[in-house]
Design a protein around this motif. Sequence first.
Motif, PDB file in Angstrom:
ATOM      1  N   VAL A   1      -4.414   4.431   2.344  1.00  0.00           N
ATOM      2  CA  VAL A   1      -3.664   3.642   1.366  1.00  0.00           C
ATOM      3  C   VAL A   1      -4.460   3.398   0.078  1.00  0.00           C
ATOM      4  O   VAL A   1      -3.920   2.893  -0.892  1.00  0.00           O
ATOM      5  CB  VAL A   1      -3.188   2.278   1.927  1.00  0.00           C
ATOM      6  N   ARG A   2      -5.728   3.773   0.078  1.00  0.00           N
ATOM      7  CA  ARG A   2      -6.485   3.673  -1.164  1.00  0.00           C
ATOM      8  C   ARG A   2      -6.030   4.705  -2.181  1.00  0.00           C
ATOM      9  O   ARG A   2      -6.329   4.616  -3.350  1.00  0.00           O
ATOM     10  CB  ARG A   2      -7.970   3.906  -0.890  1.00  0.00           C
TER      11      ARG A   2
ATOM     12  N   SER B   1      -2.863   7.535  -3.612  1.00  0.00           N
ATOM     13  CA  SER B   1      -1.403   7.601  -3.682  1.00  0.00           C
ATOM     14  C   SER B   1      -0.969   9.023  -3.991  1.00  0.00           C
ATOM     15  O   SER B   1      -1.787   9.873  -4.324  1.00  0.00           O
ATOM     16  CB  SER B   1      -0.883   6.641  -4.756  1.00  0.00           C
TER      17      SER B   1
ATOM     18  N   ARG C   1      -1.716  -2.403  -1.483  1.00  0.00           N
ATOM     19  CA  ARG C   1      -2.414  -1.712  -0.408  1.00  0.00           C
ATOM     20  C   ARG C   1      -2.210  -2.364   0.944  1.00  0.00           C
ATOM     21  O   ARG C   1      -2.028  -1.704   1.946  1.00  0.00           O
ATOM     22  CB  ARG C   1      -3.909  -1.717  -0.689  1.00  0.00           C
TER      23      ARG C   1
ATOM     24  N   TRP D   1      -0.604  -0.637   4.140  1.00  0.00           N
ATOM     25  CA  TRP D   1      -1.416  -0.499   5.349  1.00  0.00           C
ATOM     26  C   TRP D   1      -0.626  -0.960   6.570  1.00  0.00           C
ATOM     27  O   TRP D   1      -0.565  -0.291   7.600  1.00  0.00           O
ATOM     28  CB  TRP D   1      -2.704  -1.312   5.177  1.00  0.00           C
TER      29      TRP D   1
END
Lengths: 239, 265, 612
Positions: free
Chosen positions: C408-409, C411, C503, C507
Amino acid sequence: MPADSQDIMLKVEGLNTFYGKAQILFDMVLEVKRGEVNVLLGRNGAGKTTTLKSIMGIVAPKSGTITFKGKAINGLPPFKTCALGLGYVPEDRRIFSRLSILENFEVGKQTPREGLEPWTPERLFELFPNLGERRHHAGGTLSGGEQQMLTIARTLMGNPEMIILDEPSEGLAPVIVEQLAQTIQRLKSEGVSMLLAEQNLNFARTVCDRAYIVYLGRTHHESAIDNLSQQAYEKYCAL
Amino acid sequence: MADILEVHHLYKAFGGVKAVVDVSFNLKDGQLLAMIGPNGAGKSTCFNLINGQLRPDHGDIFIMGKNVNGSKPRDVWNLGVGRTFQITSTFASMSVLENVQMAQLSYYKRTKSLLQKVGRLYVDESMALLKLLGIEDQAERACGVLAYGDLKRVELAVALANKPKLLLMDEPTAGMGPSEAQNLMELTKDIVHTQNIGVLFTEHDMAVVFNHADRIIVLNRGELAAEGTPDEVQANEKVKEIYLGHGEPAGIGKKELIPADSKEA
Amino acid sequence: MGFYLVQFLTGLSDASALFLVACGLSLIFGVLRIVNLAHGSFYMLGAYIAFSLIAYLPQGAFFFWTGILLAALIVGLVGVILEVFLLRRLYSAPELFILFATFGVVLMVQDLSRWLFGAEDILGQMAPGLEGSIDIMGTLLPQYDIALIVIAPLILVGLWLLLNRTRWGILVRAATEDREMSSALGVNQTWLFTTVFFLGSCLAGLGGAVQLPKGGANLLMDLNMIAAAFVIVVVGGMGSIPGAYLASVIIGQLNSFGVLIFPQSTLFLMFLAMAVVLTIRPHGLFGEIEAEEHAAAQTAGTVLKPASKKVRLLGLILLILIFVLPVFVGQFTLVLMTEIALFALVSMSLYFLMTGGMVTFGHAAFFGGGAYSAALLVHHLQTPMELAIFFAPLAVGLLALIIGWFCVRLSGVYFAILTLAFAQICWSVVFQWAEFTGGDDGLLTIWPSKWASEKIVFYYLTMVLCIGGILLLRFFIFTPFGYTMRACRDSALRVDSIGINLRRHQWLAFAIAGVFAGLAGGVYVFSKGSVFPDEMAIPRSFDFLFMVLLGGVETLFGPVAGSAAYTWLHDKIARFDFWQLAIGCIFIFLVVAFPRGIAGSVHNRFGKFFED
């Protein structure tokens, strides 16, 4: 071909451009004669940039005709428009920040054009001495004024017969604006036609011949810049 | 009481381009502060430094006495700041009402809830905001199909859903007709004065600025060029110079920017 | 000492092929902005073509190297054909569709290679003059490894010169920065794209060809390499060629020394390295922060509405049909229906993620993870079915939390690539750790509890769990969390500016999707009685993506319709020998012809009918 149509460098008729469903330009009309410097005056969001981008082929107009040197250019991709001798200086400069000044020039380079003395880096450094001193520096490290000069110089490397400049004086210090005006006058004296978009009327007055007032996507008023009606200007462009 | 927004010696450069140079100002609650300047003067950069989208190179920003230097936009919102965008940025796949509900969900910290449908949650509150801004009849429409002026109102409704003490508005009337722009600012002023909110807004329409701002700061090439009440700013020689050619009636008919003898290169 | 030195040199020589493939991938992405999944296939083709050419050409060092270079050029030409005839039509399509079309090419190249070169692994020819080994302090190192060690830096320097000292290179760098502007300056982008694609494909082909004497050629090379190349590009930084080299060396060394420390899975170390780098530098060692937001794969603008009465009625009829079906059909149809329902649940969980703008290319890791969790519990601990099905989703939820924390860091395409790399790593752990997971032979005799062993009972059990899961996921989409997900997809900037931590929500969504996909996997293993690593492999991930796309991404009913259509189609086609070729063609055809998917198209045409 009739004589007067040869004198017309760029002619735009009935231009309609959309972004998605939103219509930005409505039957836009304008003309630039050979050797002339004309200006589109108007507020933010009036449609000046879209007009210029439509001419270059960066955005595709939905209808209308654009003729450059007697040849229809609507629908052509930008690189073909450019190859015909129409140079483009964008509003936000868009220099290649990771490329050096010389490399930026290389991207703009086109084959020389008949009847025009070809531009070389050395000739350009004469015109813009600041750039010559920093020729190996990356574009991203230049100051705003230097970047504006670089974007014009880069376009000149394509040996254009006509240049489109989108708000060239924006955000520049007065001394740089003055330098810019001199550059434009020098290019004009060499026979390069130009079409500018501007919000700075005084700057436009120093360098331009004719003005078109653009308001809400239409050309509302056209005249020689010295005869520009104050009323029209205040109504459509003033702050 | 401390000022709602204090900006001290702000600097920001992009590569070789200095966008904001040593800018300081402050804003009290209930006040409308306009930030003006020609294109490229650094308004947007300054604005994005305050709302957390950019980090300053130097300088400090205090919102309600708290240093927000380096905070993210979400931290700034959570301090009680509402914000509208220059280029409207709504959730395009949601209706107008849902856009405002979304902001309410965030305000009430309900965004992780999985146990009930959104349905009528905060509908009354959201509708009240839409009504306040005169777009309650647009509630069910998708934001993607809205007229520009209405989108700007949605933006304002979203910002107000945060019950803000400080409102940051980037070009709130860009793309609007003159009367629509005046109406929106009139409305904003009413809301701001009744709810005692401080407003910082950038604007290129001088009619809007001089009719509605309580105070004005003028930026030019990244620097703070002038500051004061609308009357003071209007009388300021420096400001006149900056805006020369931008419609000062006196500017028409003169060619004073470049002396005649310097025209030959 | 000599042993470690040789181990180090072996690592360096392994890095060569990795670097060649990864830098080609990086170059293409930089200019064309597309991730070419068929890049690994080009690597495989390079190996096969080089093998055929060397066998055909006369003996000798000159002809050996001629064969290698010719193979690279031929692969480059294959790349040009792909670019000119397929990709060029898709540049304006959403990223996801382009990726999909290139995966169609992967499948086609798979079957074409099997047809042309056979299914057997091929041992590469030795390089004439470099057959021997050299003695390094008592340990032997093949001479050819030295050649490989030299090749990569040579290519690195060559590329650097090409990019910095030639007009073409300057144009490439300019286009990497701003394509529109370089076009407005007269640079023909079409031509530039084709040349870049040619060079990138050549490099992949060369990578495959030069490793031939060392690694030979086989049909698993393509997907193994694409995953490794993605890891390298992510670690080195997208678009950075020196970064690709450094990352290749790191990964090469990890493989080389990893065998000594953790022989079961060297790829697991790759995962660790990637995890460490991404935690410290989310954009890779030499990567620059992407300024532009990648456009979401879905077309925004359609407001999701709760089902209308007519749709609810239709759903009710469908439910009734499902429950009376066993009366009318045979066992075979029941098994197929069971499978459709399980895949529909997985697709729905994937769709759920996609409403949040997260297009994962590694969903098979969750599905297969669920299947393996359940199977391992049964196999090693004799856990009863009920408990195994209960624990499988929890185990996968945990796995999803770990993978998601990194993913999720990023995109857009970066996110997709990272999920694919993680999934391939999960696959390799299962594949390589044979003592624990059964490796390639899978785990067998995982049967349901006695009460559920009748096909019809298991059918009802599956339907209850799957329909329950699908409806629950559907419900989630309409909760505040579901709204937040859609908001995240529509505008990340806006979400942040109204105080939401994007984020953290993504997550959580990742974990939820994992739980449901894991549940499907857990049930699936009992329906089949066995599980094989294929269930976690990349093609499986694409099956699920394809089900969602086939169903259309704009409708909630889409994933279910897509799963049914795809499972049925697959069942029909899989009887043919070269079915992957057919599936690949269908992928490409559908992407080009129906970018909105089946349910999307139906919604377009009949949407009015279903409104209240």
